[in-house]
Design a protein around this motif. Structure first.
Motif, PDB file in Angstrom:
ATOM      1  N   GLU A 141      23.027  19.666  42.601  1.00  0.00           N
ATOM      2  CA  GLU A 141      21.685  20.219  42.411  1.00  0.00           C
ATOM      3  C   GLU A 141      20.999  20.481  43.748  1.00  0.00           C
ATOM      4  N   CYS A 142      21.264  19.652  44.747  1.00  0.00           N
ATOM      5  CA  CYS A 142      20.734  19.885  46.095  1.00  0.00           C
ATOM      6  C   CYS A 142      21.291  21.194  46.657  1.00  0.00           C
TER       7      CYS A 142
ATOM      8  N   GLY B  40      25.883   9.950  38.656  1.00  0.00           N
ATOM      9  CA  GLY B  40      24.786  10.889  38.882  1.00  0.00           C
ATOM     10  C   GLY B  40      24.660  11.316  40.332  1.00  0.00           C
ATOM     11  N   ASN B  41      25.337  10.627  41.246  1.00  0.00           N
ATOM     12  CA  ASN B  41      25.236  10.964  42.668  1.00  0.00           C
ATOM     13  C   ASN B  41      25.769  12.357  42.973  1.00  0.00           C
TER      14      ASN B  41
ATOM     15  N   THR C 127      30.661  13.083  47.214  1.00  0.00           N
ATOM     16  CA  THR C 127      29.998  11.821  47.494  1.00  0.00           C
ATOM     17  C   THR C 127      31.049  10.724  47.547  1.00  0.00           C
TER      18      THR C 127
ATOM     19  N   LYS D   7      26.214  14.823  40.833  1.00  0.00           N
ATOM     20  CA  LYS D   7      25.346  15.805  40.162  1.00  0.00           C
ATOM     21  C   LYS D   7      24.124  16.076  41.037  1.00  0.00           C
ATOM     22  N   ASP D   8      23.545  15.026  41.617  1.00  0.00           N
ATOM     23  CA  ASP D   8      22.395  15.207  42.517  1.00  0.00           C
ATOM     24  C   ASP D   8      22.777  16.073  43.719  1.00  0.00           C
TER      25      ASP D   8
ATOM     26  N   ALA E  90      24.656   8.657  47.563  1.00  0.00           N
ATOM     27  CA  ALA E  90      23.804   9.661  46.921  1.00  0.00           C
ATOM     28  C   ALA E  90      23.060  10.444  47.992  1.00  0.00           C
TER      29      ALA E  90
ATOM     30  N   SER F 265      30.538  14.111  37.726  1.00  0.00           N
ATOM     31  CA  SER F 265      29.750  12.980  38.185  1.00  0.00           C
ATOM     32  C   SER F 265      29.771  11.879  37.140  1.00  0.00           C
TER      33      SER F 265
END
Length: 152
Positions: free
Chosen positions: A26-27, A19-20, A96, A22-23, A130, A16
């Motif tokens: 994590e989801c 950060g998208n 993403t 990575k989010d 994101a 990432s």
């Protein structure tokens, strides 16, 4: 959701920049946690590719670079799957991207095609930019597809 075998080893490898992605990773991790599993989450540059066979399932989360290409940081991931015999490993690919570009989430498509041949591909997921609250049910369905393929 039913509880699953706690001995199931799941890895989520991601890259990432904004950060998208990575989010998104994590989801997906949250989805597995809700199902009673504790996946290992790690960035591509530090992931133990020599131990891929130790996992029951591997999830790859990537963004798309340029005109639908795999980012450089994900090249080692792609090559590791090409070079090892991992047909018994259940995989999923998520990514993403921006629909502004003509090849939306093209890296997902490139990985999907390779994973379909080299592994037991169970799911793919594309997210606009994101993850939003409306994407969480899609992440849960993704996780359920992986678990179903694992026989759980």
């Amino acid at each position: 959701m039913a509880l699953t075998n706690c001995d199931t080893r799941i890895g989520i490898v991601y890259t990432s920049v904004s950060g998208n992605t990575k989010d998104l990773a994590e989801c997906l991790k949250t989805g597995f946690l809700q199902c009673g599993l504790s996946p290992i989450l790690g960035e591509a540059r530090g992931f133990p590719f020599e131990k891929l066979k130790d996992f029951d399932a591997i999830i790859i989360a990537t963004y798309t670079w340029g005109n639908g290409e795999i980012p450089g940081s994900m090249r080692p991931v792609y090559e590791a799957f090409e070079q090892q015999n991992l047909k018994n490993i259940v995989t999923g690919i998520a990514g993403t991207g921006d629909r502004f570009y003509p090849n939306f989430c093209g890296a997902v498509d490139v990985f999907r095609d390779m994973l379909y041949v080299r592994t037991t591909l169970a799911a793919s997921l594309k997210v606009e930019l994101a993850p939003q609250d409306s994407d969480f049910p899609r992440c849960i369905r993704f996780v359920e597809s992986i678990l179903k393929r694992l026989g759980q």
